[in-house]
Design an enzyme around this catalytic site. Structure first.
Site, PDB file in Angstrom:
ATOM      1  N   VAL A  61       2.452  -5.232   3.676  1.00  0.00           N
ATOM      2  CA  VAL A  61       2.224  -6.401   4.520  1.00  0.00           C
ATOM      3  C   VAL A  61       2.919  -7.596   3.864  1.00  0.00           C
ATOM      4  O   VAL A  61       2.761  -7.823   2.654  1.00  0.00           O
ATOM      5  CB  VAL A  61       0.709  -6.659   4.704  1.00  0.00           C
ATOM      6  CG1 VAL A  61       0.473  -7.934   5.510  1.00  0.00           C
ATOM      7  CG2 VAL A  61       0.043  -5.462   5.401  1.00  0.00           C
TER       8      VAL A  61
ATOM      9  N   GLU B 276      -0.602 -12.376  13.846  1.00  0.00           N
ATOM     10  CA  GLU B 276      -1.106 -13.632  13.296  1.00  0.00           C
ATOM     11  C   GLU B 276      -1.503 -13.423  11.832  1.00  0.00           C
ATOM     12  O   GLU B 276      -2.059 -12.385  11.481  1.00  0.00           O
ATOM     13  CB  GLU B 276      -2.341 -14.025  14.126  1.00  0.00           C
ATOM     14  CG  GLU B 276      -3.091 -15.229  13.621  1.00  0.00           C
ATOM     15  CD  GLU B 276      -4.465 -15.377  14.285  1.00  0.00           C
ATOM     16  OE1 GLU B 276      -5.134 -16.363  13.995  1.00  0.00           O
ATOM     17  OE2 GLU B 276      -4.871 -14.513  15.104  1.00  0.00           O
TER      18      GLU B 276
ATOM     19  N   ASP C 197      -6.514  -3.738  10.558  1.00  0.00           N
ATOM     20  CA  ASP C 197      -6.052  -2.376  10.290  1.00  0.00           C
ATOM     21  C   ASP C 197      -6.474  -1.407  11.399  1.00  0.00           C
ATOM     22  O   ASP C 197      -7.342  -0.551  11.208  1.00  0.00           O
ATOM     23  CB  ASP C 197      -6.616  -1.936   8.918  1.00  0.00           C
ATOM     24  CG  ASP C 197      -5.826  -0.788   8.311  1.00  0.00           C
ATOM     25  OD1 ASP C 197      -4.853  -0.359   8.942  1.00  0.00           O
ATOM     26  OD2 ASP C 197      -6.199  -0.334   7.222  1.00  0.00           O
TER      27      ASP C 197
ATOM     28  N   ILE D 194      -3.876 -14.069   8.829  1.00  0.00           N
ATOM     29  CA  ILE D 194      -5.249 -14.513   8.577  1.00  0.00           C
ATOM     30  C   ILE D 194      -5.315 -15.017   7.141  1.00  0.00           C
ATOM     31  O   ILE D 194      -5.227 -14.232   6.187  1.00  0.00           O
ATOM     32  CB  ILE D 194      -6.275 -13.357   8.793  1.00  0.00           C
ATOM     33  CG1 ILE D 194      -6.090 -12.706  10.169  1.00  0.00           C
ATOM     34  CG2 ILE D 194      -7.710 -13.859   8.601  1.00  0.00           C
ATOM     35  CD1 ILE D 194      -6.336 -13.616  11.357  1.00  0.00           C
TER      36      ILE D 194
ATOM     37  N   GLY E  99       0.829  -1.208   0.000  1.00  0.00           N
ATOM     38  CA  GLY E  99       0.000   0.000   0.000  1.00  0.00           C
ATOM     39  C   GLY E  99       0.860   1.254   0.000  1.00  0.00           C
ATOM     40  O   GLY E  99       2.087   1.185  -0.092  1.00  0.00           O
ATOM     41  N   LYS E 100       0.199   2.376   0.093  1.00  0.00           N
ATOM     42  CA  LYS E 100       0.922   3.660   0.068  1.00  0.00           C
ATOM     43  C   LYS E 100       1.661   3.898   1.377  1.00  0.00           C
ATOM     44  O   LYS E 100       2.703   4.503   1.420  1.00  0.00           O
ATOM     45  CB  LYS E 100      -0.076   4.813  -0.113  1.00  0.00           C
ATOM     46  CG  LYS E 100      -0.555   4.985  -1.541  1.00  0.00           C
ATOM     47  CD  LYS E 100      -1.261   6.315  -1.734  1.00  0.00           C
ATOM     48  CE  LYS E 100      -2.411   6.587  -0.798  1.00  0.00           C
ATOM     49  NZ  LYS E 100      -3.564   5.721  -0.768  1.00  0.00           N
ATOM     50  N   GLU E 101       1.044   3.445   2.445  1.00  0.00           N
ATOM     51  CA  GLU E 101       1.598   3.770   3.758  1.00  0.00           C
ATOM     52  C   GLU E 101       2.264   2.598   4.448  1.00  0.00           C
ATOM     53  O   GLU E 101       3.022   2.767   5.387  1.00  0.00           O
ATOM     54  CB  GLU E 101       0.468   4.292   4.658  1.00  0.00           C
ATOM     55  CG  GLU E 101       0.003   5.653   4.237  1.00  0.00           C
ATOM     56  CD  GLU E 101      -1.491   5.779   4.179  1.00  0.00           C
ATOM     57  OE1 GLU E 101      -2.182   4.861   4.660  1.00  0.00           O
ATOM     58  OE2 GLU E 101      -1.976   6.787   3.648  1.00  0.00           O
TER      59      GLU E 101
ATOM     60  N   ASN F 274     -11.602  -3.285   5.372  1.00  0.00           N
ATOM     61  CA  ASN F 274     -10.810  -3.608   6.560  1.00  0.00           C
ATOM     62  C   ASN F 274     -11.417  -4.753   7.376  1.00  0.00           C
ATOM     63  O   ASN F 274     -11.257  -4.804   8.597  1.00  0.00           O
ATOM     64  CB  ASN F 274     -10.582  -2.356   7.412  1.00  0.00           C
ATOM     65  CG  ASN F 274      -9.447  -1.500   6.860  1.00  0.00           C
ATOM     66  OD1 ASN F 274      -8.535  -2.023   6.228  1.00  0.00           O
ATOM     67  ND2 ASN F 274      -9.508  -0.207   7.093  1.00  0.00           N
TER      68      ASN F 274
ATOM     69  N   ASP G 183     -11.990   3.360  10.931  1.00  0.00           N
ATOM     70  CA  ASP G 183     -11.796   3.253   9.467  1.00  0.00           C
ATOM     71  C   ASP G 183     -12.418   1.940   8.996  1.00  0.00           C
ATOM     72  O   ASP G 183     -11.884   1.247   8.139  1.00  0.00           O
ATOM     73  CB  ASP G 183     -10.306   3.309   9.113  1.00  0.00           C
ATOM     74  CG  ASP G 183     -10.069   3.405   7.605  1.00  0.00           C
ATOM     75  OD1 ASP G 183     -10.968   3.913   6.886  1.00  0.00           O
ATOM     76  OD2 ASP G 183      -8.999   2.965   7.134  1.00  0.00           O
TER      77      ASP G 183
HETATM   78  N1  LIG Z   1      -3.084 -10.303   9.725  1.00  0.00           N
HETATM   79  C1  LIG Z   1      -3.144 -10.384   8.403  1.00  0.00           C
HETATM   80  N2  LIG Z   1      -3.085 -11.576   7.783  1.00  0.00           N
HETATM   81  C2  LIG Z   1      -3.133 -11.665   6.431  1.00  0.00           C
HETATM   82  N3  LIG Z   1      -3.247 -10.602   5.609  1.00  0.00           N
HETATM   83  C3  LIG Z   1      -3.317  -9.390   6.173  1.00  0.00           C
HETATM   84  C4  LIG Z   1      -3.265  -9.217   7.585  1.00  0.00           C
HETATM   85  N4  LIG Z   1      -3.358  -7.892   7.846  1.00  0.00           N
HETATM   86  C5  LIG Z   1      -3.465  -7.282   6.654  1.00  0.00           C
HETATM   87  N5  LIG Z   1      -3.450  -8.181   5.647  1.00  0.00           N
HETATM   88  C6  LIG Z   1      -3.574  -7.881   4.198  1.00  0.00           C
HETATM   89  O1  LIG Z   1      -2.899  -6.675   3.907  1.00  0.00           O
HETATM   90  C7  LIG Z   1      -3.790  -5.691   3.425  1.00  0.00           C
HETATM   91  C8  LIG Z   1      -3.427  -4.312   3.994  1.00  0.00           C
HETATM   92  O2  LIG Z   1      -3.496  -4.351   5.417  1.00  0.00           O
HETATM   93  P1  LIG Z   1      -4.097  -3.166   6.243  1.00  0.00           P
HETATM   94  O3  LIG Z   1      -5.495  -2.911   5.841  1.00  0.00           O
HETATM   95  O4  LIG Z   1      -3.816  -3.462   7.672  1.00  0.00           O
HETATM   96  O5  LIG Z   1      -3.141  -1.977   5.813  1.00  0.00           O
HETATM   97  P2  LIG Z   1      -3.448  -0.565   5.152  1.00  0.00           P
HETATM   98  O6  LIG Z   1      -2.662   0.401   5.902  1.00  0.00           O
HETATM   99  O7  LIG Z   1      -4.902  -0.349   4.977  1.00  0.00           O
HETATM  100  O8  LIG Z   1      -2.833  -0.731   3.765  1.00  0.00           O
HETATM  101  P3  LIG Z   1      -3.348  -0.038   2.432  1.00  0.00           P
HETATM  102  O9  LIG Z   1      -2.655   1.267   2.373  1.00  0.00           O
HETATM  103  O10 LIG Z   1      -2.942  -1.028   1.396  1.00  0.00           O
HETATM  104  O11 LIG Z   1      -4.865   0.097   2.522  1.00  0.00           O
HETATM  105  C9  LIG Z   1      -5.177  -6.171   3.860  1.00  0.00           C
HETATM  106  O12 LIG Z   1      -6.155  -5.725   2.959  1.00  0.00           O
HETATM  107  C10 LIG Z   1      -5.028  -7.681   3.817  1.00  0.00           C
HETATM  108  O13 LIG Z   1      -5.223  -8.163   2.514  1.00  0.00           O
HETATM  109 MG   LIG Z   2      -6.647  -1.300   5.258  1.00  0.00          MG
END
Ligand SMILES: Nc1ncnc2c1ncn2[C@@H]1O[C@H](COP(=O)(O)OP(=O)(O)OP(=O)(O)O)[C@@H](O)[C@H]1O
Ligand SMILES: [Mg+2]
Length: 259
Positions: free
Chosen positions: A71, A153, A213, A155, A66-68, A201, A196
């Site tokens: 994962v 963990e 998130d 998921i 992602g931008k910020e 999410n 959010d």
């Molecule tokens: N615990 C987890 N296990 C497996 N996949 C995960 C997990 N946490 C996040 N992800 C994957 O990573 C993606 C981005 O995580 P998250 O929503 O926490 O970050 P974000 O800051 O919203 O990133 P983005 O800027 O991409 O929206 C999720 O949409 C999911 O697909």
């Molecule tokens: Mg997210």
């Protein structure tokens, strides 16, 4: 065995351990090269440090860039799957949006150093996840937050993340209930508002919904917490309504949440 011999043995064991780690890192070289392209040297060092502390055994691949944050899928020392969320320390946009969720939450204080703000953000997500988990809210179990890295963990299965709510083909009322129950538990028992929440999410693993998130989640004491809660509810109701479900009015849900 003399003390000297014991010391020698310990040193040898330690050297072996370091060597094993080095080999492992060599094996993950391609991944680390991509890590090194995206992250600064302090982040790469922090990642090595988590490997040395035996929290991460090996890095496997990118789950989402992602931008910020990015994962990654990783393995823990007992072969378990881990999700490693690394926050980028360079996004100024992120800084502006982060601060409104940190200021006003009495649990956190930050200064002006951007790197430190990002560290606080990772800590905040870790703490939010821990508090949610303790209250029985379905969230990924947090493992640790170190600098700008959050380990939790995984998921999903075998490195494949579970689908997000937005991508599910089959929705049912039970899922809607699971999500509302989770929001209520989060609010009433953990004293937190996600802030959010939407179909982006929430992950759904074999019929079980997980809220993810949590960086921006705030405590009930935040002056905007009720507004954030309303927005979360509106998003969830809108999503299920759009998918053809009969949903109650937002006010009715908010009343139920207050109880
Ligand atoms: N615990 C987890 N296990 C497996 N996949 C995960 C997990 N946490 C996040 N992800 C994957 O990573 C993606 C981005 O995580 P998250 O929503 O926490 O970050 P974000 O800051 O919203 O990133 P983005 O800027 O991409 O929206 C999720 O949409 C999911 O697909
Ligand atoms: Mg997210």
């Amino acid at each position: 065995m003399s003390i000297k011999d014991i010391e020698k043995k310990i040193k040898k064991e330690m050297l072996k351990k370091v060597e094993r780690k080095r080999l492992k890192i060599e094996k993950d070289k391609d991944l680390f090269e991509t890590v090194e392209e995206v992250f600064d040297s302090r982040t790469v060092m922090a990642l090595y440090s988590l490997i040395n502390k035996d929290i991460i055994d090996s890095m496997r691949g990118v789950v989402k860039a992602g931008k910020e944050s990015r994962v990654y899928w990783a393995k823990g020392k007992n072969g378990e799957d881990l999700a490693v969320k690394i926050f980028l320390t360079s996004s100024m946009e992120f800084k502006k949006s982060m601060l409104q969720y940190i200021h006003g939450d009495p649990r956190f204080k930050v200064g002006k150093d951007y790197r430190k703000i990002v560290y606080t953000w990772a800590q905040k997500e870790y703490r939010n996840l821990s508090e949610a988990k303790s209250a029985g809210v379905p969230v990924p179990t947090p493992i640790c937050a170190y600098q700008n890295i959050l380990v939790m963990e995984f998921i999903g299965i075998d490195g494949v993340p579970a689908p997000l709510l937005k991508d599910l083909r089959h929705l049912d009322k039970e899922l809607y209930q699971q999500i509302l129950t989770a929001i209520k538990k989060l609010y009433s028992d953990a004293g937190l508002v996600h802030a959010d929440l939407s179909e982006y999410n929430i992950m759904v693993n074999e019929g079980k919904a997980y809220l993810i998130d949590f960086g921006q989640a705030v405590s009930k004491d935040h002056p905007m917490s009720w507004e954030f809660l309303r927005r979360d509810i509106v998003n969830i109701l809108r999503f299920f309504k759009k998918s053809g479900f009969n949903v109650p009015e937002e006010e009715a849900v908010l009343e139920w949440l207050k109880k």
